[in-house]
Design a protein around this motif. Structure first.
Motif, mmCIF file in Angstrom:
data_model
loop_
_atom_site.group_PDB
_atom_site.id
_atom_site.type_symbol
_atom_site.label_atom_id
_atom_site.label_comp_id
_atom_site.label_asym_id
_atom_site.label_seq_id
_atom_site.Cartn_x
_atom_site.Cartn_y
_atom_site.Cartn_z
ATOM 1 N N GLN A 298 56.124 55.076 -44.878
ATOM 2 C CA GLN A 298 57.296 55.710 -45.627
ATOM 3 C C GLN A 298 56.853 55.874 -47.076
ATOM 4 O OE1 GLN A 298 58.613 58.730 -45.541
ATOM 5 N NE2 GLN A 298 59.615 57.860 -43.719
ATOM 6 N N CYS A 299 57.459 56.738 -47.660
ATOM 7 C CA CYS A 299 57.157 56.858 -48.984
ATOM 8 C C CYS A 299 58.432 57.478 -49.776
ATOM 9 C CB CYS A 299 55.746 57.768 -49.548
ATOM 10 S SG CYS A 299 55.624 59.474 -48.940
ATOM 11 N N GLY A 300 58.399 57.942 -50.970
ATOM 12 C CA GLY A 300 59.401 58.150 -51.927
ATOM 13 C C GLY A 300 58.954 58.602 -53.227
ATOM 14 N N ARG A 301 59.738 59.564 -54.006
ATOM 15 C CA ARG A 301 59.478 59.876 -55.322
ATOM 16 C C ARG A 301 60.689 60.580 -55.883
ATOM 17 N NH1 ARG A 301 56.542 63.565 -52.114
ATOM 18 N NH2 ARG A 301 57.414 65.598 -52.193
ATOM 19 N N ASP A 302 60.574 60.398 -57.193
ATOM 20 C CA ASP A 302 61.650 60.862 -57.998
ATOM 21 C C ASP A 302 61.322 62.499 -58.442
ATOM 22 O OD1 ASP A 302 63.542 61.543 -60.034
ATOM 23 O OD2 ASP A 302 63.677 59.555 -60.864
ATOM 24 N N PRO A 303 62.226 63.343 -58.078
ATOM 25 C CA PRO A 303 61.885 64.846 -58.193
ATOM 26 C C PRO A 303 61.536 65.040 -59.794
ATOM 27 C CG PRO A 303 63.591 64.563 -56.616
ATOM 28 C CD PRO A 303 63.247 63.271 -57.338
ATOM 29 N N ARG A 304 62.030 64.173 -60.626
ATOM 30 C CA ARG A 304 61.975 64.441 -61.898
ATOM 31 C C ARG A 304 60.307 64.381 -62.377
ATOM 32 N NH1 ARG A 304 65.835 60.482 -64.681
ATOM 33 N NH2 ARG A 304 64.825 59.033 -63.096
ATOM 34 N N TRP A 305 59.673 63.752 -61.551
ATOM 35 C CA TRP A 305 58.063 63.541 -61.841
ATOM 36 C C TRP A 305 57.197 64.599 -60.920
ATOM 37 C CZ3 TRP A 305 56.883 61.047 -66.165
ATOM 38 C CH2 TRP A 305 57.725 60.036 -66.966
ATOM 39 N N GLU A 306 57.788 65.554 -60.355
ATOM 40 C CA GLU A 306 57.169 66.316 -59.520
ATOM 41 C C GLU A 306 55.845 66.830 -59.872
ATOM 42 O OE1 GLU A 306 56.141 67.962 -55.724
ATOM 43 O OE2 GLU A 306 57.843 66.332 -56.214
ATOM 44 N N ARG A 307 56.187 67.433 -61.240
ATOM 45 C CA ARG A 307 55.042 68.099 -61.853
ATOM 46 C C ARG A 307 53.845 66.991 -62.049
ATOM 47 N NH1 ARG A 307 56.561 71.755 -67.061
ATOM 48 N NH2 ARG A 307 54.358 72.164 -66.734
ATOM 49 N N ASP A 308 54.094 65.967 -62.280
ATOM 50 C CA ASP A 308 53.296 65.032 -62.553
ATOM 51 C C ASP A 308 52.348 64.514 -61.321
ATOM 52 O OD1 ASP A 308 53.222 64.197 -65.797
ATOM 53 O OD2 ASP A 308 55.119 64.526 -64.942
ATOM 54 N N ARG A 309 52.812 64.782 -60.138
ATOM 55 C CA ARG A 309 52.372 64.497 -59.117
ATOM 56 C C ARG A 309 52.311 62.878 -58.684
ATOM 57 N NH1 ARG A 309 49.933 68.535 -55.970
ATOM 58 N NH2 ARG A 309 50.343 67.224 -54.417
ATOM 59 N N VAL A 310 53.460 62.336 -58.938
ATOM 60 C CA VAL A 310 53.189 60.651 -58.917
ATOM 61 C C VAL A 310 52.858 60.301 -57.551
ATOM 62 C CG1 VAL A 310 54.474 60.368 -60.952
ATOM 63 C CG2 VAL A 310 55.738 60.839 -59.055
ATOM 64 N N GLY A 311 53.572 61.090 -56.277
ATOM 65 C CA GLY A 311 53.295 60.581 -55.240
ATOM 66 C C GLY A 311 52.016 60.743 -54.705
ATOM 67 N N THR A 312 51.200 61.774 -55.395
ATOM 68 C CA THR A 312 49.723 62.019 -55.146
ATOM 69 C C THR A 312 49.056 60.856 -55.767
ATOM 70 O OG1 THR A 312 49.842 64.400 -54.731
ATOM 71 C CG2 THR A 312 47.618 63.571 -55.131
ATOM 72 N N VAL A 313 49.290 60.701 -56.697
ATOM 73 C CA VAL A 313 48.627 59.636 -57.499
ATOM 74 C C VAL A 313 48.696 58.130 -57.032
ATOM 75 C CG1 VAL A 313 48.433 58.212 -59.835
ATOM 76 C CG2 VAL A 313 48.924 60.834 -59.929
ATOM 77 N N LEU A 314 50.047 57.786 -56.377
ATOM 78 C CA LEU A 314 50.322 56.601 -55.922
ATOM 79 C C LEU A 314 49.338 56.550 -54.428
ATOM 80 C CD1 LEU A 314 51.655 53.870 -55.632
ATOM 81 C CD2 LEU A 314 53.589 54.912 -54.811
ATOM 82 N N GLN A 315 49.466 57.602 -53.657
ATOM 83 C CA GLN A 315 48.725 57.779 -52.544
ATOM 84 C C GLN A 315 47.145 57.248 -52.692
ATOM 85 O OE1 GLN A 315 48.592 57.220 -48.874
ATOM 86 N NE2 GLN A 315 50.211 58.860 -49.064
ATOM 87 N N GLY A 316 46.632 57.891 -53.831
ATOM 88 C CA GLY A 316 45.200 57.632 -54.016
ATOM 89 C C GLY A 316 45.048 56.258 -54.476
ATOM 90 N N LEU A 317 46.058 55.700 -55.085
ATOM 91 C CA LEU A 317 45.707 54.125 -55.308
ATOM 92 C C LEU A 317 45.895 53.288 -54.196
ATOM 93 C CD1 LEU A 317 47.895 54.163 -58.722
ATOM 94 C CD2 LEU A 317 45.404 53.841 -58.484
ATOM 95 N N MET A 318 46.739 53.631 -53.072
ATOM 96 C CA MET A 318 46.730 52.877 -52.034
ATOM 97 C C MET A 318 45.579 53.113 -51.177
ATOM 98 S SD MET A 318 49.367 51.229 -52.871
ATOM 99 C CE MET A 318 50.198 50.344 -51.593
ATOM 100 N N ILE A 319 45.079 54.199 -50.805
ATOM 101 C CA ILE A 319 43.749 54.376 -50.129
ATOM 102 C C ILE A 319 42.708 53.563 -50.762
ATOM 103 C CG2 ILE A 319 42.106 56.111 -49.498
ATOM 104 C CD1 ILE A 319 44.559 58.334 -49.167
ATOM 105 N N ARG A 320 42.582 53.675 -52.166
ATOM 106 C CA ARG A 320 41.489 52.905 -53.041
ATOM 107 C C ARG A 320 41.843 51.383 -52.586
ATOM 108 N NH1 ARG A 320 40.789 53.849 -59.348
ATOM 109 N NH2 ARG A 320 40.954 55.992 -58.382
ATOM 110 N N ARG A 321 42.908 50.943 -52.708
ATOM 111 C CA ARG A 321 43.188 49.563 -52.409
ATOM 112 C C ARG A 321 42.611 49.058 -51.043
ATOM 113 N NH1 ARG A 321 48.747 46.804 -53.636
ATOM 114 N NH2 ARG A 321 48.087 46.761 -55.686
ATOM 115 N N ALA A 322 42.939 49.955 -50.002
ATOM 116 C CA ALA A 322 42.551 49.804 -48.766
ATOM 117 C C ALA A 322 41.102 49.598 -48.512
ATOM 118 C CB ALA A 322 43.336 50.758 -47.503
ATOM 119 N N ILE A 323 40.417 50.627 -49.203
ATOM 120 C CA ILE A 323 39.131 50.746 -49.411
ATOM 121 C C ILE A 323 38.412 49.206 -49.833
ATOM 122 C CG2 ILE A 323 36.863 51.733 -50.141
ATOM 123 C CD1 ILE A 323 38.312 54.359 -49.873
ATOM 124 N N GLU A 324 38.849 48.900 -50.951
ATOM 125 C CA GLU A 324 38.431 47.791 -51.681
ATOM 126 C C GLU A 324 38.729 46.362 -50.969
ATOM 127 O OE1 GLU A 324 40.322 48.258 -55.445
ATOM 128 O OE2 GLU A 324 38.885 49.577 -56.325
#
Length: 388
Positions: A298-324
């Motif tokens: 599961q995930c969640g995000r604050d709509p105030r940061w929607e334009r900055d795509r914080v959910g996408t950024v965090l998803q990428g960081l977690m995928i990178r962590r899993a790879i590393e």
């Protein structure tokens, strides 16, 4: 799942069922099976092709703290032991009243049901387990159907269970349910990015660089003494994402995951993180690891940061962590939400296994099931928006 709340039946008393002088199957309360502990329980899962975190001891123990007390009291397990006394298989189940294709039935299903949306289920068993003995222990349980949902696409022990049911003279059917997208992880983050389109690759890099350039960004992990804090951030941000809704509105789901996350944190299997922007959590990510796989729950995000795509950024960081960290797969679990397609187009399905007795009632229920799956019925359902 039928969408109709099931009512629990009172289970029979624990019964020992010897089979062919080779194994002994005993029906016991689920609490007694859970008392066997994680080492014994999870050792059986390790013999499957792909252990599911939702079949582990930790998930079942958490379920007993979160589910309705009458459901917990009615839950049992078949404990199968070899002639040498070794634990060979566990089948946690619950008999309950529900509806099947519109008809009221007594159904035998997984003890945990669908609370918390478990996926990729299989029977905890050793390769040498005498599953005919286990199935024989279910003959005297007053079920009209055995209905096991969320079965893994590759579930070798469930296949053996179904074969043993057929040898009892019971009819077995298997039907596809929902897809579970997943991502096979390469050895490096750059290797993963190279699998994306040039536009997708550029977008991920640009969003991350822009956020870090314009704001103070920190990735915070939660566990141990900070577990409650992390879960509060997750639930708040998840609720914001769904405009006041979401899975954690169900108190049972909240209790389930609080207990489950506590057990995961003790085993260093918890993945609970927030992306903090300018000093406050803007997005949250919750999952867990088992074997070579990380499961994104599961995930969640604050709509105030929607334009900055914080959910996408965090998803990428977690995928990178899993790879590393050397994991080989990231499983997004059930559902075809649009954001998952940004990361992968591969998926595997969960299935439902239904077993019918050969009596007249079983014939009627099989007929109703055949009608429900007939192409003409499917077309009519699509036109009318009717769920069966």
């Amino acid at each position: 799942m039928s969408g109709v709340r099931a009512s629990t039946l009172v289970p029979p008393q624990p019964t020992a069922v010897p089979h062919a002088a080779s194994a002994e199957a005993v029906r016991v309360p689920l609490a007694e099976a859970v008392a066997l502990g994680p080492g014994v329980w999870d050792g059986l899962l390790a013999e499957g092709e792909g252990s599911s975190p939702f079949m582990t001891w930790a998930w079942h123990r958490a379920w007993t703290t979160a589910a309705a007390q009458e459901d917990v009291a009615a839950s049992q397990a078949v404990v199968l032991r070899s002639t040498t006394g070794e634990l060979d298989a566990l089948f946690p189940f619950r008999l309950h009243r529900t509806r099947f294709r519109g008809a009221p039935v007594s159904a035998l299903g997984w003890a945990i049901g669908d609370l918390g949306c478990p996926d990729h289920l299989d029977l905890p068993a050793s390769r040498a387990a005498d599953l005919d003995a286990l199935v024989a222990a279910l003959k005297d349980v007053p079920w009209e159907i055995i209905r096991l949902g969320s079965v893994a696409e590759r579930a070798p022990h469930m296949e053996r269970f179904c074969a043993a049911c057929v040898r009892q003279g019971w009819r077995v059917q298997r039907a596809p349910l929902w897809p579970c997208p997943y991502l096979d992880l390469p050895e490096t983050w750059e290797a993963y990015l190279s699998t994306l389109s040039p536009h997708g690759r550029h977008a991920i890099r640009r969003k991350e660089r822009k956020l870090w350039k314009e704001h103070a960004v920190v990735l915070t992990d939660y566990g141990g003494g900070r577990l409650d804090e992390g879960l509060e951030h997750l639930q708040r941000l998840h609720t914001l994402r769904w405009d006041g809704g979401g899975v954690f509105r169900d108190p049972g789901v909240e209790r389930l995951h609080r207990a489950f996350a506590t057990a995961l944190a003790e085993r260093d299997q918890l993945w609970l993180s927030t992306l903090d922007v300018d000093g406050a959590p803007a997005a949250a990510w919750y999952g867990f690891s088992l074997g070579d796989t990380v499961y994104h729950y599961q995930c969640g995000r604050d709509p105030r940061w929607e334009r900055d795509r914080v959910g996408t950024v965090l998803q990428g960081l977690m995928i990178r962590r899993a790879i590393e960290r050397g994991y080989r797969r990231l499983d997004f679990l059930r559902g075809e939400e649009a954001y998952k397609a940004e990361w992968t187009l591969t998926s595997r399905r969960c299935y439902e296994v239904v077993v019918f007795r050969p009596d007249w009632r079983g014939v009627v229920l099989r007929g109703l099931d055949w009608i429900a799956h007939h192409p003409l019925t499917q077309r009519l359902r699509g036109k009318r928006g009717v769920r069966m």
